[in-house]
Motif scaffolding. Structure first.
Motif, PDB file in Angstrom:
ATOM      1  N   ARG A 170       8.507 -12.169  98.779  1.00  0.00           N
ATOM      2  CA  ARG A 170       9.588 -12.279  99.911  1.00  0.00           C
ATOM      3  C   ARG A 170       9.603 -13.562 100.647  1.00  0.00           C
ATOM      4  NH1 ARG A 170      11.124  -7.408 103.383  1.00  0.00           N
ATOM      5  NH2 ARG A 170      11.275  -5.718 102.137  1.00  0.00           N
ATOM      6  N   VAL A 171      10.786 -13.912 100.989  1.00  0.00           N
ATOM      7  CA  VAL A 171      10.844 -15.259 101.551  1.00  0.00           C
ATOM      8  C   VAL A 171      11.851 -15.066 102.810  1.00  0.00           C
ATOM      9  CG1 VAL A 171      10.116 -16.858  99.619  1.00  0.00           C
ATOM     10  CG2 VAL A 171      12.658 -16.054  99.699  1.00  0.00           C
ATOM     11  N   LYS A 172      11.695 -15.932 103.981  1.00  0.00           N
ATOM     12  CA  LYS A 172      12.417 -15.864 104.998  1.00  0.00           C
ATOM     13  C   LYS A 172      13.496 -16.833 105.050  1.00  0.00           C
ATOM     14  CE  LYS A 172      10.345 -13.545 108.076  1.00  0.00           C
ATOM     15  NZ  LYS A 172       9.234 -13.061 107.891  1.00  0.00           N
ATOM     16  N   GLU A 173      13.578 -17.945 104.162  1.00  0.00           N
ATOM     17  CA  GLU A 173      14.936 -18.739 104.109  1.00  0.00           C
ATOM     18  C   GLU A 173      14.632 -19.577 102.999  1.00  0.00           C
ATOM     19  OE1 GLU A 173      14.462 -21.182 107.899  1.00  0.00           O
ATOM     20  OE2 GLU A 173      13.867 -22.912 106.431  1.00  0.00           O
ATOM     21  N   VAL A 174      15.895 -20.047 102.306  1.00  0.00           N
ATOM     22  CA  VAL A 174      16.010 -20.819 101.165  1.00  0.00           C
ATOM     23  C   VAL A 174      16.927 -21.822 101.275  1.00  0.00           C
ATOM     24  CG1 VAL A 174      14.782 -19.230  99.648  1.00  0.00           C
ATOM     25  CG2 VAL A 174      17.236 -18.987  99.883  1.00  0.00           C
ATOM     26  N   GLY A 175      16.895 -23.067 100.644  1.00  0.00           N
ATOM     27  CA  GLY A 175      17.825 -24.156 100.519  1.00  0.00           C
ATOM     28  C   GLY A 175      18.459 -24.136  99.050  1.00  0.00           C
ATOM     29  N   PRO A 176      19.427 -25.177  99.130  1.00  0.00           N
ATOM     30  CA  PRO A 176      20.122 -25.435  97.815  1.00  0.00           C
ATOM     31  C   PRO A 176      19.429 -25.301  96.619  1.00  0.00           C
ATOM     32  CG  PRO A 176      20.548 -27.161  99.612  1.00  0.00           C
ATOM     33  CD  PRO A 176      19.383 -26.365 100.092  1.00  0.00           C
ATOM     34  N   SER A 177      20.289 -24.870  95.656  1.00  0.00           N
ATOM     35  CA  SER A 177      19.845 -24.646  94.175  1.00  0.00           C
ATOM     36  C   SER A 177      18.786 -23.518  93.998  1.00  0.00           C
ATOM     37  CB  SER A 177      19.480 -25.719  93.696  1.00  0.00           C
ATOM     38  OG  SER A 177      20.582 -26.798  93.358  1.00  0.00           O
ATOM     39  N   THR A 178      18.606 -22.586  95.063  1.00  0.00           N
ATOM     40  CA  THR A 178      17.784 -21.498  94.808  1.00  0.00           C
ATOM     41  C   THR A 178      18.158 -20.203  94.411  1.00  0.00           C
ATOM     42  OG1 THR A 178      16.615 -22.778  96.580  1.00  0.00           O
ATOM     43  CG2 THR A 178      15.536 -20.620  96.042  1.00  0.00           C
ATOM     44  N   PRO A 179      17.800 -19.722  93.426  1.00  0.00           N
ATOM     45  CA  PRO A 179      18.290 -18.216  93.070  1.00  0.00           C
ATOM     46  C   PRO A 179      17.495 -17.242  93.968  1.00  0.00           C
ATOM     47  CG  PRO A 179      16.857 -19.032  91.389  1.00  0.00           C
ATOM     48  CD  PRO A 179      16.819 -20.360  92.468  1.00  0.00           C
ATOM     49  N   ILE A 180      18.126 -16.258  94.527  1.00  0.00           N
ATOM     50  CA  ILE A 180      17.384 -15.198  95.358  1.00  0.00           C
ATOM     51  C   ILE A 180      17.994 -13.872  95.394  1.00  0.00           C
ATOM     52  CG2 ILE A 180      18.850 -15.700  97.602  1.00  0.00           C
ATOM     53  CD1 ILE A 180      15.090 -15.824  97.726  1.00  0.00           C
ATOM     54  N   GLU A 181      17.264 -13.084  95.585  1.00  0.00           N
ATOM     55  CA  GLU A 181      17.723 -11.591  95.363  1.00  0.00           C
ATOM     56  C   GLU A 181      17.872 -11.199  96.840  1.00  0.00           C
ATOM     57  OE1 GLU A 181      16.429  -8.505  92.376  1.00  0.00           O
ATOM     58  OE2 GLU A 181      15.561  -7.821  94.074  1.00  0.00           O
ATOM     59  N   ILE A 182      18.874 -10.504  97.258  1.00  0.00           N
ATOM     60  CA  ILE A 182      19.182 -10.040  98.605  1.00  0.00           C
ATOM     61  C   ILE A 182      19.494  -8.473  98.660  1.00  0.00           C
ATOM     62  CG2 ILE A 182      19.875 -12.257  99.517  1.00  0.00           C
ATOM     63  CD1 ILE A 182      22.594 -10.797 100.042  1.00  0.00           C
ATOM     64  N   THR A 183      19.290  -8.079  99.729  1.00  0.00           N
ATOM     65  CA  THR A 183      19.482  -6.466 100.023  1.00  0.00           C
ATOM     66  C   THR A 183      20.242  -6.546 101.333  1.00  0.00           C
ATOM     67  OG1 THR A 183      17.483  -6.014 100.927  1.00  0.00           O
ATOM     68  CG2 THR A 183      17.882  -5.409  98.773  1.00  0.00           C
ATOM     69  N   GLY A 184      20.901  -5.429 101.833  1.00  0.00           N
ATOM     70  CA  GLY A 184      21.608  -5.550 103.157  1.00  0.00           C
ATOM     71  C   GLY A 184      23.150  -5.400 102.879  1.00  0.00           C
ATOM     72  N   LEU A 185      23.553  -5.518 101.885  1.00  0.00           N
ATOM     73  CA  LEU A 185      25.020  -5.413 101.778  1.00  0.00           C
ATOM     74  C   LEU A 185      25.865  -3.754 101.600  1.00  0.00           C
ATOM     75  CD1 LEU A 185      25.621  -8.293  99.017  1.00  0.00           C
ATOM     76  CD2 LEU A 185      25.824  -8.350 101.537  1.00  0.00           C
ATOM     77  N   ASN A 186      27.065  -3.618 102.057  1.00  0.00           N
ATOM     78  CA  ASN A 186      27.758  -2.483 102.032  1.00  0.00           C
ATOM     79  C   ASN A 186      27.731  -1.946 100.785  1.00  0.00           C
ATOM     80  OD1 ASN A 186      29.662  -4.150 101.709  1.00  0.00           O
ATOM     81  ND2 ASN A 186      31.084  -2.661 102.822  1.00  0.00           N
TER      82      ASN A 186
END
Ligand code: GTP
Ligand code: MG
Length: 370
Positions: free
Chosen positions: A305-321
Motif C-alpha cells: 500500500r502506498v500513499k502517493e506516486v509520481g510519473p511513470s509509476t504503475p499503480i492499482e487503485i480502488t474506489g471507482l464507481n
C-alpha cells in the motif's frame, strides 16, 4: 442564446444605443435596441468604434480533449522510461520479464499464457524502469487506437531458434507507428539451433540493422530462462533513456492511462493505472474514462500500500464507481465536486452509448431471424 443585443453592446462600449443603430442603418440593417446581434455584426460594429472583440472559447470539461498536456510552466525532472515487451507467441516475453524481476510470474499464470497486462517497476543502479507485459499486441493496438501512447521504448523479443514470425512483424509495425526506439532481444540463446545471425538477417528487411552490421539498432542476445544477457539488456534500456531524456513533473494532479481493469468480488472495480505525469494520491477525486470516484487505496506492483506516486509509476487503485477500459485516460482533480460532475456526465454518456449499441444489436438480431 447568449447573443448581445444592440443595447448591451452599446453599454459595453460606453456608447449610446442610437449611435449603434445609426451605424447599422449605414450597413443597411434596420435594428432596434433589443435586437440580437450575431457574432459577425458585433465584431464589425465593435471595430467601427475602435474596439476589439475577445472571443472566449467554451471548453467542455467533460471532454478529455480539454485537458491537453502542457508542461511549459513546470520544472521538469527525469522520469523512468516505460518499456513494452512485445513479440511472437511463446518467444519468451513473460519469461524475460520474470528474469528481469527475478520472480516467477509464468508459473502462476494459467497455462503459462499471459492473461492480462502486467505492469512492474524495477530498479537498477538507482535508476527505475517501468515494464509493461502485453498479451500479444491486441492491448497495445487498442491503446494506440484510442490515442494512448504509453510506451517510451519497445523491446521486440525474437526467439533465436524460431526467427521472425507474423506477430514479430506486427510488433515492429506497432513500435514504428508509435515512433519509439526499438531494442531487439534475441532470446532463447541457450537453445540448440539458436541462430542469432538469421534473426539479424531477417530483421534487416524491416530496417532494423544491428550495430555490428553497420546499422543503429541495438540487438541484445539473451536467455530469459537462464538469465544470460539480462544485465546487458537493462543497461541498453538505461542508455536509450539517457539519450532520450524522458521527463515530467510531480507538481500537478496525477494523470495517465489505464493499463488494465477488472471487477473484484471483494474490492469492487480495480484498475491498474500508469501515472504518466504529476502525483496521484490516496483520497484524490478522479475521473477514469467513463468512471469516477475517490481513490480509496493504492497498491504498487509488489503489493504494498502506498500513499502517493509520481510519473511513470504503475499503480492499482480502488474506489471507482465502475470498471474502466484499458487505454482510458484518467485525471485526478483538486475538487471532488468537479470530479463528480465531470464523471457523472461522462458516465451517463457511456451508459446511453451502450444502450444505443445494444438496441442496435437486438434490432440486427431481429432482422437476422427474419
Ligand atoms: P505468450 O504470453 O503466450 O505470448 O508467450 P511469451 O512470449 O510470454 O512466452 P513465455 O515467456 O511464456 O515462454 C514460452 C516458453 O518458452 C516457455 O516454455 C518458456 O519456458 C520458454 N522460454 C522462454 N525463454 C526461454 C529461453 O531463454 N530459453 C529456453 N530454452 N526457453 C525459453
Ligand atoms: Mg507471456
Amino acid at each position: 442564446a447568449d447573443n448581445l443585443t444592440v443595447g448591451e453592446l452599446a453599454e459595453k462600449m460606453d456608447k449610446k444605443p442610437n449611435e449603434l443603430i445609426m451605424k447599422l442603418m449605414g450597413m443597411g440593417v434596420m435594428a432596434t435596441i433589443n435586437q440580437d446581434l450575431d457574432d459577425e455584426t458585433v465584431e464589425l460594429l465593435a471595430s467601427d468604434f475602435g474596439f476589439e472583440v475577445e472571443k472566449t472559447v467554451q471548453v467542455d470539461e467533460t471532454d478529455f480533449d480539454a485537458y491537453e498536456l502542457n508542461l511549459d510552466n513546470y520544472e521538469l525532472s527525469e522520469r523512468p522510461p516505460v518499456v513494452t515487451i512485445m513479440g511472437h507467441v511463446d518467444h519468451g516475453k513473460t519469461t524475460l520479464l520474470d528474469s528481469i524481476r527475478n520472480t516467477k510470474v509464468t508459473a502462476g499464470e494459467a497455462g503459462g499464457i499471459t492473461q492480462h497486462i502486467g505492469a512492474y517497476q524495477v530498479e537498477i543502479e538507482g535508476k527505475k524502469i517501468t515494464f509493461l507485459d502485453t498479451p500479444g499486441h491486441a492491448a497495445f493496438t487498442t491503446m494506440r487506437a484510442r490515442g494512448a501512447d504509453v510506451t517510451d521504448i519497445a523491446i521486440i523479443v525474437v526467439a533465436a531458434d524460431d526467427g521472425v514470425m507474423p506477430q514479430t512483424e506486427e510488433a515492429i509495425s506497432h513500435a514504428k507507428a508509435a515512433g519509439v526506439p526499438i531494442i531487439v532481444a534475441v532470446n532463447k540463446m541457450d537453445k540448440e539451433g539458436a541462430n542469432p545471425d538469421r534473426v539479424k538477417q531477417e530483421l534487416t528487411e524491416f530496417e532494423l540493422v544491428a550495430e555490428d552490421w553497420g546499422g543503429d539498432t541495438i540487438f541484445v542476445p539473451v536467455s530469459a530462462l537462464k538469465g544470460d544477457g539480462i544485465d546487458e539488456l537493462l543497461e541498453m534500456i538505461l542508455l536509450v533513456s539517457e539519450v532520450q531524456e524522458y521527463k515530467s513533473t510531480p507538481d500537478m494532479h496525477g494523470r495517465g492511462t489505464v493499463i488494465e481493469a477488472k471487477l473484484d468480488k471483494g474490492r469492487g472495480p480495480v484498475a491498474t493505472l500508469l501515472v504518466q505525469h504529476g502525483t496521484l494520491r490516496v483520497g484524490d477525486p478522479i475521473v477514469v474514462g467513463h468512471t469516477f470516484g475517490r481513490i480509496r487505496a493504492m497498491v504498487n506492483d509488489i503489493g504494498r500500500r502506498v500513499k502517493e506516486v509520481g510519473p511513470s509509476t504503475p499503480i492499482e487503485i480502488t474506489g471507482l464507481n465502475d470498471v474502466p477500459k484499458a487505454g482510458d485516460q484518467f485525471f485526478a482533480f483538486e475538487d471532488e465536486k468537479k470530479a463528480r460532475q465531470i464523471g457523472e456526465a461522462r458516465y451517463q454518456r457511456e451508459i446511453e452509448a451502450q444502450r444505443r449499441d445494444s438496441a442496435k444489436v437486438s434490432l440486427e438480431d431481429l432482422f437476422d431471424r427474419i
